[in-house]
Design a protein around this motif. Structure first.
Motif, PDB file in Angstrom:
ATOM      1  N   ILE A 153       1.318  -1.556  -0.118  1.00  0.00           N
ATOM      2  CA  ILE A 153       0.256  -0.055  -0.266  1.00  0.00           C
ATOM      3  C   ILE A 153       0.977   1.336  -0.194  1.00  0.00           C
ATOM      4  O   ILE A 153       0.954   2.427  -0.935  1.00  0.00           O
ATOM      5  N   PHE A 154       1.987   1.310   0.496  1.00  0.00           N
ATOM      6  CA  PHE A 154       2.854   2.712   0.666  1.00  0.00           C
ATOM      7  C   PHE A 154       2.970   2.715  -0.222  1.00  0.00           C
ATOM      8  O   PHE A 154       3.803   3.256  -0.706  1.00  0.00           O
ATOM      9  N   GLY A 164     -10.453   3.655  -7.416  1.00  0.00           N
ATOM     10  CA  GLY A 164     -10.706   2.219  -7.548  1.00  0.00           C
ATOM     11  C   GLY A 164      -9.609   1.227  -7.321  1.00  0.00           C
ATOM     12  O   GLY A 164     -10.008   0.444  -6.369  1.00  0.00           O
ATOM     13  N   GLY A 165      -8.916   1.727  -8.181  1.00  0.00           N
ATOM     14  CA  GLY A 165      -7.301   0.610  -8.001  1.00  0.00           C
ATOM     15  C   GLY A 165      -5.993   1.095  -6.351  1.00  0.00           C
ATOM     16  O   GLY A 165      -5.803  -0.482  -6.126  1.00  0.00           O
ATOM     17  N   LEU A 166      -7.023   1.498  -5.437  1.00  0.00           N
ATOM     18  CA  LEU A 166      -6.218   1.350  -4.132  1.00  0.00           C
ATOM     19  C   LEU A 166      -6.909   0.811  -2.955  1.00  0.00           C
ATOM     20  O   LEU A 166      -5.361   0.273  -2.239  1.00  0.00           O
ATOM     21  N   TYR A 172      -2.913   5.900   3.535  1.00  0.00           N
ATOM     22  CA  TYR A 172      -3.704   7.512   2.883  1.00  0.00           C
ATOM     23  C   TYR A 172      -4.400   8.332   2.904  1.00  0.00           C
ATOM     24  O   TYR A 172      -3.805   9.019   1.630  1.00  0.00           O
ATOM     25  N   LEU A 173      -3.925   8.645   3.815  1.00  0.00           N
ATOM     26  CA  LEU A 173      -3.966  10.302   4.377  1.00  0.00           C
ATOM     27  C   LEU A 173      -2.943  10.826   3.771  1.00  0.00           C
ATOM     28  O   LEU A 173      -3.092  11.869   3.081  1.00  0.00           O
ATOM     29  N   ILE A 174      -1.689  10.259   4.310  1.00  0.00           N
ATOM     30  CA  ILE A 174      -0.211  11.238   3.738  1.00  0.00           C
ATOM     31  C   ILE A 174      -0.527  10.861   1.720  1.00  0.00           C
ATOM     32  O   ILE A 174       0.043  11.752   1.450  1.00  0.00           O
ATOM     33  N   THR A 175      -1.099   9.865   1.483  1.00  0.00           N
ATOM     34  CA  THR A 175      -1.214   9.770  -0.149  1.00  0.00           C
ATOM     35  C   THR A 175      -2.153  11.037  -0.919  1.00  0.00           C
ATOM     36  O   THR A 175      -1.712  11.757  -0.929  1.00  0.00           O
ATOM     37  N   VAL A 176      -3.174  11.117   0.094  1.00  0.00           N
ATOM     38  CA  VAL A 176      -4.195  11.998  -0.626  1.00  0.00           C
ATOM     39  C   VAL A 176      -3.998  13.517  -0.542  1.00  0.00           C
ATOM     40  O   VAL A 176      -3.661  14.554  -1.501  1.00  0.00           O
ATOM     41  N   LEU A 177      -3.092  14.167   0.883  1.00  0.00           N
ATOM     42  CA  LEU A 177      -1.773  15.118   1.099  1.00  0.00           C
ATOM     43  C   LEU A 177      -1.853  15.552   0.187  1.00  0.00           C
ATOM     44  O   LEU A 177      -1.489  16.685  -0.747  1.00  0.00           O
ATOM     45  N   SER A 178      -0.546  14.344  -0.145  1.00  0.00           N
ATOM     46  CA  SER A 178       0.541  14.560  -1.500  1.00  0.00           C
ATOM     47  C   SER A 178      -0.335  15.048  -2.750  1.00  0.00           C
ATOM     48  O   SER A 178       0.067  15.889  -3.911  1.00  0.00           O
TER      49      SER A 178
END
Length: 482
Positions: free
Chosen positions: A292-293, A331-333, A418-424
């Motif tokens: 996931i990372f 959807g792929g996340l 997921y949170l830091i991914t959305v922020l970035s």
């Protein structure tokens, strides 16, 4: 050899194969996309479900049974090989016969010949499935890399040459066929195993009992993964289907390769420690967070840069595919979470539960398509996102029972990532839309990637994410033996 050393070596070669093979394929597809028309890619997408069905029947779960069965011998291997080759030949003959009816279904006469040539690959795939299973069983991923990449190069060169010469859709057909032929030749050349010609009915029944449920589940999965291609191809146009297939294949480039590479190594490793459930849970948990990372920032940063990405790679004619791509990335996340939770059922031989879950999800897919098709292509796309969320809850149900790793704990583990991914990704999108939109596409991409990955790794450091150091160890091959 210590487990971690084996895993590290396996990951290095598996990633080399997956990314090397797919990057070559993506480069070839990129060149072909600049030469060919979207509707020509749409024609290939129309037959994708039928190709998937054929391959799904061939992949009956017997190869996975060989990998899982630590006591399997040459008689087992030869038995499965003979069955696979026989099945591959029969399946091709059936597809050859029904090709005109498929062409009539889509009202595309050219599909008759396209299908008959394209699906010759069934026979070559059947004749190499046991060899590949043995490579995986012995965690010999180096040879798989040395066979897959040359085949991709040779097939790709032919495809580009034919496209330049004006062969249109046949460029895609013969490129794929030659890839399969070269792969077959190299696998047989490098494999130390040769079939003995023995077919043992008792051994076949043993592997069939384990494999047929997985095979049926895999067949259902392949059909329904490509069901949207059938619906779009039937009710919309080849051009629209070409845009959708381009968006899907671009999304799958990072997603399927990272996931498939990790799964290829992790499955035999999980089998080896399945009796130590505490250790299995620990390894399972760390690998889940690692994939996931790696996957999530690639997907969302690519989605945020969709417009310059598609225009730069495929030219302006493919820009209508960008919104499709962005929705599919969302959807792929969750797809790596699906895959890892389901893998536990295979590890413990519960193919019955695997099949049960697949039936439940397929019923949901069919029902949703009937409900949302009146809303057009975007209804179908957003429906996939919603179904992915629902399917995760279904797939994670049995993980609690096997290794005491419930869905709630999984979500708590991956939510920070997921949170830091959305922020970035949000930072990338904001900057590209309001500050860098007038720059050239390549500059927008370079700036966006630097901002996105820079922000992602900075947040990872501030948040003390262990996956960052683990990823560094994996890349530098410094994982210590235990």
């Amino acid at each position: 050899m210590a487990l971690r050393k084996v895993v590290t070596s396996g990951l290095v070669w598996t990633f080399a194969q997956q990314f090397g093979n797919q990057l070559i394929g993506f480069f070839v597809s990129l060149v072909l996309a600049r030469i060919l028309l979207p509707e020509e890619f749409g024609l290939i997408a129309m037959i994708a479900v039928f190709v998937a069905v054929g391959n799904g029947i061939l992949d009956s779960g017997l190869s996975l049974s060989i990998i899982r069965d630590t006591e399997a011998s040459d008689r087992d291997f030869s038995t499965v090989f003979i069955f696979n080759v026989f099945a591959g030949t029969i399946i091709y003959m059936v597809v050859f016969a029904v090709a005109p009816f498929i062409a009539q279904f889509y009202d595309q006469e050219i599909l008759t010949d396209v299908i008959r040539v394209y699906c010759i690959t069934f026979i070559f795939s059947a004749a190499t499935s046991v060899h590949l299973a043995l490579f995986t069983r012995n965690m010999n991923f180096k040879i798989q890399t040395l066979t897959a990449i040359p085949a991709a190069i040779v097939g790709g060169v032919l495809g580009i040459y034919m496209a330049v010469q004006g062969f249109g859709v046949w460029s895609l057909v013969y490129s794929n066929l030659l890839n399969s032929v070269v792969s077959f030749v190299l696998i047989w050349k490098y494999s130390p195993w040769f079939p003995s010609g023995v077919f043992d009915k008792i051994l076949f029944i043993k592997h069939w009992k384990y494999g047929y449920k997985l095979g049926l589940a895999n067949l259902l999965n392949r059909i329904f993964n490509n069901l949207y291609l059938v619906v779009i191809g039937k009710y919309f146009s080849p051009v629209l289907l070409g845009f959708y297939s381009r968006a899907e294949s671009t999304k799958q480039l990072p997603l399927s390769n990272i996931e498939r590479a990790l799964n290829k190594v992790s499955f035999p490793m999980f089998v080896g420690i399945k009796n130590d459930r505490k250790r299995l849970k620990d390894v399972f948990r760390r690998l889940l967070k690692m994939v996931i990372f790696v996957v999530s920032p690639v997907l969302l940063i690519s989605a945020a840069l969709g417009n310059p990405l598609f225009r730069f790679l495929f030219t302006e004619k493919w820009v209508p595919a960008v919104p499709y791509f962005q929705i599919l990335c969302l959807g792929g996340l969750l797809l790596p979470l699906h895959s890892y939770n389901l893998s536990l059922l295979n590890i413990y031989g519960r193919s019955d539960l695997f099949l049960k879950l697949e039936f439940i999800k397929k019923i949901l897919i069919v029902g949703s398509i009937f409900l949302i098709i009146p809303f057009g292509i975007y209804g179908l796309l957003w429906g996939q996102v919603v179904l992915s969320i629902i399917a995760y809850f279904v797939n994670a149900y049995y993980t609690q029972k096997f290794i005491s790793y419930p869905l709630s704990t999984q979500l708590l583990d991956v939510l920070p990532i997921y949170l830091i991914t959305v922020l970035s990704a949000s930072l990338v999108w904001f900057g590209d839309q309001f500050f860098f939109f007038e720059l050239s596409d390549i500059i927008r991409l370079l700036i966006g990637v630097c901002i996105g990955l820079g922000g992602y790794f900075l947040l990872s450091i501030v948040g003390r994410f262990q996956q960052l150091s683990q990823l560094k160890d994996l890349i530098t091959n410094k994982i210590e033996n235990k």
